[in-house]
Design an enzyme around this catalytic site. Structure first.
Site, PDB file in Angstrom:
ATOM      1  N   PHE A 140      18.083 -26.558 -36.414  1.00 36.35           N
ATOM      2  CA  PHE A 140      18.119 -25.180 -35.916  1.00 36.35           C
ATOM      3  C   PHE A 140      16.932 -24.845 -35.839  1.00 36.35           C
ATOM      4  CE2 PHE A 140      19.336 -20.790 -36.761  1.00 36.35           C
ATOM      5  CZ  PHE A 140      20.489 -20.808 -36.060  1.00 36.35           C
ATOM      6  N   SER A 186      15.185 -22.059 -36.548  1.00 35.74           N
ATOM      7  CA  SER A 186      14.396 -21.555 -37.755  1.00 35.74           C
ATOM      8  C   SER A 186      14.039 -22.533 -38.711  1.00 35.74           C
ATOM      9  CB  SER A 186      15.298 -20.339 -38.422  1.00 35.74           C
ATOM     10  OG  SER A 186      16.360 -20.860 -39.037  1.00 35.74           O
ATOM     11  N   LYS A 187      14.502 -23.820 -38.696  1.00 36.78           N
ATOM     12  CA  LYS A 187      14.161 -24.794 -39.638  1.00 36.78           C
ATOM     13  C   LYS A 187      12.622 -25.089 -39.664  1.00 36.78           C
ATOM     14  CE  LYS A 187      18.151 -24.809 -41.612  1.00 36.78           C
ATOM     15  NZ  LYS A 187      18.909 -23.470 -41.332  1.00 36.78           N
ATOM     16  N   PRO A 188      12.067 -25.851 -40.649  1.00 35.50           N
ATOM     17  CA  PRO A 188      10.570 -26.352 -40.722  1.00 35.50           C
ATOM     18  C   PRO A 188      10.484 -27.098 -39.415  1.00 35.50           C
ATOM     19  CG  PRO A 188      11.541 -26.696 -43.029  1.00 35.50           C
ATOM     20  CD  PRO A 188      12.658 -25.984 -41.879  1.00 35.50           C
TER      21      PRO A 188
END
EC number: 2.6.1.98
Length: 374
Positions: free
Chosen positions: A181, A183-185
């Site tokens: 997704f 916004s994930k790292p």
């Protein structure tokens, strides 16, 4: 200020990302194109596992993992209530029952000391969540699982890239699942995810399940789902991988700097606290989260100062209508306490020290305002 800066990483990699997308547009293999296999090979090498299977989302990774393990109606899967709904959702979708175990109050990860008491003859798996970017205590969890002959599925949606006792998140148990997704790292530009394992049979099952259970075209050997990761999204992640190690290090540095700047506030203000990072692991701060008193007032003060915040998560799953049936409402007091107090601050690898100083100053002012009003 942005809560998560997604524009600066794209600007830094624009030429490579645009070229990767256009290669897919040129060859036209939008589903299961060559970038899919290339990304799986690269991610398996990065994580240190024999197999990586890309899928359409982090949620689908968890679902496919449980399907590959044969979890079915009437089974139980032990997990934490202090997580995003997807963790329990996939259990319920298979007709199984999520059994909630409380968290450690200082890390917000599942407390391994409470797991064994929750195991019953119906338990089929243990699913810890590596929350906020720090891997759960997988040594103790794996030991408990081994004693009872259970597989462990790590929900590593917020922790991909983190290390635990020298191993990467996603490679610490039977199966690791992560999300891409945005916004994930490590994020793509839509939905995406991956499943990691050293088990050949599990990997093969996952590959078949993601294409409607097909072992060959129109040969359906098992029940499956439409769970493929699009070729364009795989191309985006491939283009972002060369910068990822730098981004992970930057996250660690910014997290350590937040800790250093906020430690005096934790000493001065009752109810304000920092998460603990255990010495045998690191944290990549998928969310930089703190504990605050009177959260609504603190958030309002920060918003007035132009500082965005978020809450991950305001209500644990055993208090959510979809998952509360059969749960004791008082069974996980640590999760309830955390849900009332956690607040996430701006965090991304391109956050500047100047913006970080603004966040800390605004938070200090908000906490001082609470003290003055007391």
């Amino acid at each position: 200020m942005q809560f998560i800066d997604l524009k600066t990483p794209y600007a830094a990699l624009k030429t490579d990302i645009d070229a990767a997308i256009h290669r897919v547009l040129d060859h036209g293999q939008y589903i299961m194109g060559p970038e899919v296999q290339a990304l799986e090979a690269a991610l398996a090498t990065f994580a240190g596992t024999k197999h990586c299977v890309t899928v359409s989302s982090g949620t689908e990774a968890l679902l496919i993992a449980l399907m590959a393990l044969g979890v079915k109606a009437g089974d139980e899967v032990i997990t934490t209530p202090f997580t995003f709904a997807a963790t329990a959702e996939v259990i319920a979708l298979l007709g199984a029952r999520p059994v909630f175990v409380d968290i450690e109050p200082d890390t917000c990860n599942i407390d391994p000391r409470l797991i064994e008491a929750a195991i019953t003859p119906r338990t089929r798996a243990i699913m810890p969540v590596s929350l906020y970017g720090q891997v759960a205590d997988m040594t103790d969890i794996n030991a408990i699982a081994a004693r009872h002959g259970l597989p462990v599925v790590e929900d590593a949606a917020q922790s991909f890239g983190a290390t635990y006792q020298g191993r990467r998140s996603g490679a610490t148990s039977t199966i690791g699942c992560t999300s891409f997704f945005p916004s994930k790292p490590l994020g793509c530009y839509g939905d995406g995810g991956a499943l990691f394992t050293d088990d050949e049979a599990i990997a093969q099952a996952a590959r078949e399940i993601r294409v409607h259970g097909q072992s060959a075209r129109y040969t359906h050997t098992r029940v499956g789902v439409g769970g493929r990761m699009d070729t364009i999204q795989c191309a985006v992640v491939l283009a972002k991988l060369p910068r990822f190690e730098w981004e992970l290090q930057r996250r660690r540095e910014l997290g350590a700097r937040y800790h250093a700047l906020l430690a005096p506030l934790a000493a001065q203000h009752p109810g304000f606290g920092l998460l603990t990072v255990r010495p045998d692991r690191d944290c990549v701060w998928g969310q930089y989260t703190v504990f605050v008193p009177e959260r609504a007032k603190v958030q309002a003060a920060l918003q007035a100062a132009g500082i965005p915040t978020a809450v991950h998560y305001p209500k644990p799953l055993h208090h959510q209508a979809a998952y509360a049936a059969g749960c004791c409402p008082d069974c996980c007091p640590g999760s309830l306490d955390a849900a009332a107090r956690v607040m996430s601050l701006p965090m991304s690898p391109d956050l500047t020290e100047a913006d970080q100083d603004r966040v800390v100053a605004a938070l200090a002012e908000a906490l001082a305002g609470l003290a003055a009003d007391a």
